[in-house]
Design an enzyme around this catalytic site. Structure first.
Site, PDB file in Angstrom:
ATOM      1  N   ASP A   6      -0.616  -7.291   6.225  1.00  0.00           N
ATOM      2  CA  ASP A   6      -1.742  -6.408   5.909  1.00  0.00           C
ATOM      3  C   ASP A   6      -2.735  -7.247   5.104  1.00  0.00           C
ATOM      4  O   ASP A   6      -2.509  -7.542   3.934  1.00  0.00           O
ATOM      5  CB  ASP A   6      -1.248  -5.195   5.119  1.00  0.00           C
ATOM      6  CG  ASP A   6      -2.361  -4.179   4.858  1.00  0.00           C
ATOM      7  OD1 ASP A   6      -3.546  -4.583   4.860  1.00  0.00           O
ATOM      8  OD2 ASP A   6      -2.058  -2.987   4.645  1.00  0.00           O
ATOM      9  N   TYR A  26       0.844  -1.192   0.000  1.00  0.00           N
ATOM     10  CA  TYR A  26       0.000   0.000   0.000  1.00  0.00           C
ATOM     11  C   TYR A  26       0.882   1.245   0.000  1.00  0.00           C
ATOM     12  O   TYR A  26       1.764   1.399   0.852  1.00  0.00           O
ATOM     13  CB  TYR A  26      -0.911  -0.027   1.231  1.00  0.00           C
ATOM     14  CG  TYR A  26      -1.856   1.145   1.314  1.00  0.00           C
ATOM     15  CD1 TYR A  26      -2.929   1.230   0.447  1.00  0.00           C
ATOM     16  CD2 TYR A  26      -1.662   2.151   2.247  1.00  0.00           C
ATOM     17  CE1 TYR A  26      -3.792   2.316   0.503  1.00  0.00           C
ATOM     18  CE2 TYR A  26      -2.526   3.228   2.322  1.00  0.00           C
ATOM     19  CZ  TYR A  26      -3.592   3.303   1.444  1.00  0.00           C
ATOM     20  OH  TYR A  26      -4.443   4.363   1.513  1.00  0.00           O
TER      21      TYR A  26
HETATM   22  C1  LIG Z   1      -6.662   1.550   2.465  1.00  0.00           C
HETATM   23  C2  LIG Z   1      -5.518   0.698   2.854  1.00  0.00           C
HETATM   24  C3  LIG Z   1      -4.664   1.051   3.909  1.00  0.00           C
HETATM   25  C4  LIG Z   1      -4.822   2.361   4.682  1.00  0.00           C
HETATM   26  O1  LIG Z   1      -5.994   2.417   5.386  1.00  0.00           O
HETATM   27  P1  LIG Z   1      -6.775   3.790   5.745  1.00  0.00           P
HETATM   28  O2  LIG Z   1      -7.991   3.300   6.423  1.00  0.00           O
HETATM   29  O3  LIG Z   1      -7.009   4.501   4.470  1.00  0.00           O
HETATM   30  O4  LIG Z   1      -5.876   4.561   6.633  1.00  0.00           O
HETATM   31  C5  LIG Z   1      -3.641   0.190   4.250  1.00  0.00           C
HETATM   32  N1  LIG Z   1      -3.435  -0.959   3.561  1.00  0.00           N
HETATM   33  C6  LIG Z   1      -4.225  -1.325   2.529  1.00  0.00           C
HETATM   34  C7  LIG Z   1      -3.944  -2.593   1.823  1.00  0.00           C
HETATM   35  C8  LIG Z   1      -5.279  -0.509   2.139  1.00  0.00           C
HETATM   36  O5  LIG Z   1      -6.044  -0.885   1.105  1.00  0.00           O
END
Ligand SMILES: *Cc1c(COP(=O)(O)O)cnc(C)c1O
Length: 373
Positions: free
Chosen positions: A171, A99
């Site tokens: 993530d 990300y």
């Molecule tokens: C959107 C996203 C983030 C960040 O999240 P926010 O809620 O926008 O702060 C982190 N990792 C991934 C894979 C995302 O899609």
């Protein structure tokens, strides 16, 4: 119990006051003490904990097979909290296709504070092994990755991390606990932007970390309550509500995404489709092993030509909304390169698609007319 059932059961709030079926929202920032000075319900002050956040955190830990969940005000606040359990001088390994803002956060905010970062292609295990240093404390991986949907072998990377005395964080935003449970594959920390599939309706920001180790949980609890980047009770309530339908939404979105990926792969004006369900995808075998009941609702594809041809498609869709983010009920399409700016490594002819809950036939018709526009 099956995940569909757990999603309903773990988000139910036994309301002793009014026997309400839908959870009440506790706006109170403070909680009354008993005569002996104790806190009869264990709630003290809302930054530290409150009933709506507790319900959300417990539900997320349950769905993920973890022991402790921590909710944050955004996905990035969750990533920042995970980095704050490290110390100045520590080293982090991050995927080359993670990300975008996660990389910016690590280099621009945590870099000056003393964290060093190495970015590596996580699909190349020997490159990952070579990236470890004596001070490496955390490997942060994302699978499927963003925006190329590269697939990383979670079990293999968790093992390599542990051999080097580092934590492995995943993530899991794009896969969700419906499709992939990293803690069961050996990871130490699971991260979510709950803004995406958990909330599910593009109307609430949130993040979460889930762990299964008590010591790690204590460190994160400290960062969460002292860092203070916590979601409000209403935000927690919205995400908790989203969880109830998440298993069904994610399965339907995965099926539609697969249908769209097959359609696009056979389309003459499309150069390449990135979707782990396709047998031609480099990570297909690993994805089949570690993703349970689908390959996710996200895909990206490269239009023949350059930036102008890709933008033309994004500008001509009628059902797909041209916007960033993902995981909502409405389908979105986005030209990543122009969103990410000068530092972007996304191919200029790439479009990223978040598949919503519209009928896949209608979505195919829409892409067809946009590609022909
Ligand atoms: C959107 C996203 C983030 C960040 O999240 P926010 O809620 O926008 O702060 C982190 N990792 C991934 C894979 C995302 O899609």
């Amino acid at each position: 119990m099956h995940l569909e059932t757990l999603a309903i059961q773990s988000t139910h709030f036994p309301d002793e006051n009014a026997a309400a079926v839908s959870a009440p929202i506790y706006l109170s920032t403070t909680f009354e003490r008993g005569e002996d000075g104790s806190y009869p319900k264990n709630y003290v002050y809302s930054r530290v904990n409150n009933p709506n956040r507790q319900l959300l955190e417990n539900s997320m830990a349950t769905l993920e097979g973890g022991t402790h969940g921590f909710a944050f005000a955004s996905g990035l606040a969750g990533i920042a909290a995970a980095l704050q359990i490290l110390q100045a001088g520590d080293h982090v390994i991050l995927g080359d296709d993670a990300y975008f803002a996660a990389g910016v956060l690590m280099t621009e905010v945590f870099g000056p504070w003393g964290l060093t970062i190495t970015r590596v292609d996580m699909t190349d295990l020997s490159a990952v092994r070579n990236a470890f240093q004596a001070n490496t404390k955390l490997l942060w991986l994302e699978t499927p990755s963003n925006p190329l949907l590269k697939i990383t072998d979670i079990a293999a990377l968790a093992e390599i991390s542990h051999q080097h005395g580092a934590l492995c964080a995943v993530d899991n935003t794009w896969a969700t606990s419906v499709l992939q449970r990293p803690l069961e594959l050996g990871a130490d920390i699971v991260h979510y932007s709950t803004t995406k599939y958990f909330g599910g309706h593009s109307d609430v920001l949130g993040g979460a970390l889930i762990v299964k180790d008590t010591q790690l949980a204590e460190r994160l609890k400290k960062v969460q309550s002292l860092g203070g980047a916590v979601p409000s009770p209403f935000e927690c309530w919205l995400i908790t509500r989203g969880i109830k339908t998440m298993p069904l939404r994610v399965k339907a979105q995965s099926e539609s995404a697969f249908t769209l990926a097959r359609f696009l792969s056979a389309y003459p004006k499309v150069e390449q489709v990135h979707y782990p369900g396709l047998e031609t995808h480099a990570g297909h075998e690993i994805a089949k092993r570690q993703m349970k009941s689908g390959f996710g609702g996200m895909l990206s594809f490269q239009v023949k030509g350059g930036s102008a041809e890709a933008l033309k498609v994004a500008n001509h869709t009628r059902l797909f909304i041209q916007a960033t983010s993902l995981g909502g009920v409405e389908s979105l399409i986005e030209h990543r390169r122009s969103v990410e700016g000068a530092a972007s490594t996304s191919p200029e002819n790439l479009l990223r698609v978040s598949v919503g809950l519209e009928h896949p036939d209608d979505l195919i018709e829409d892409l067809k007319q946009a590609l022909e526009a």
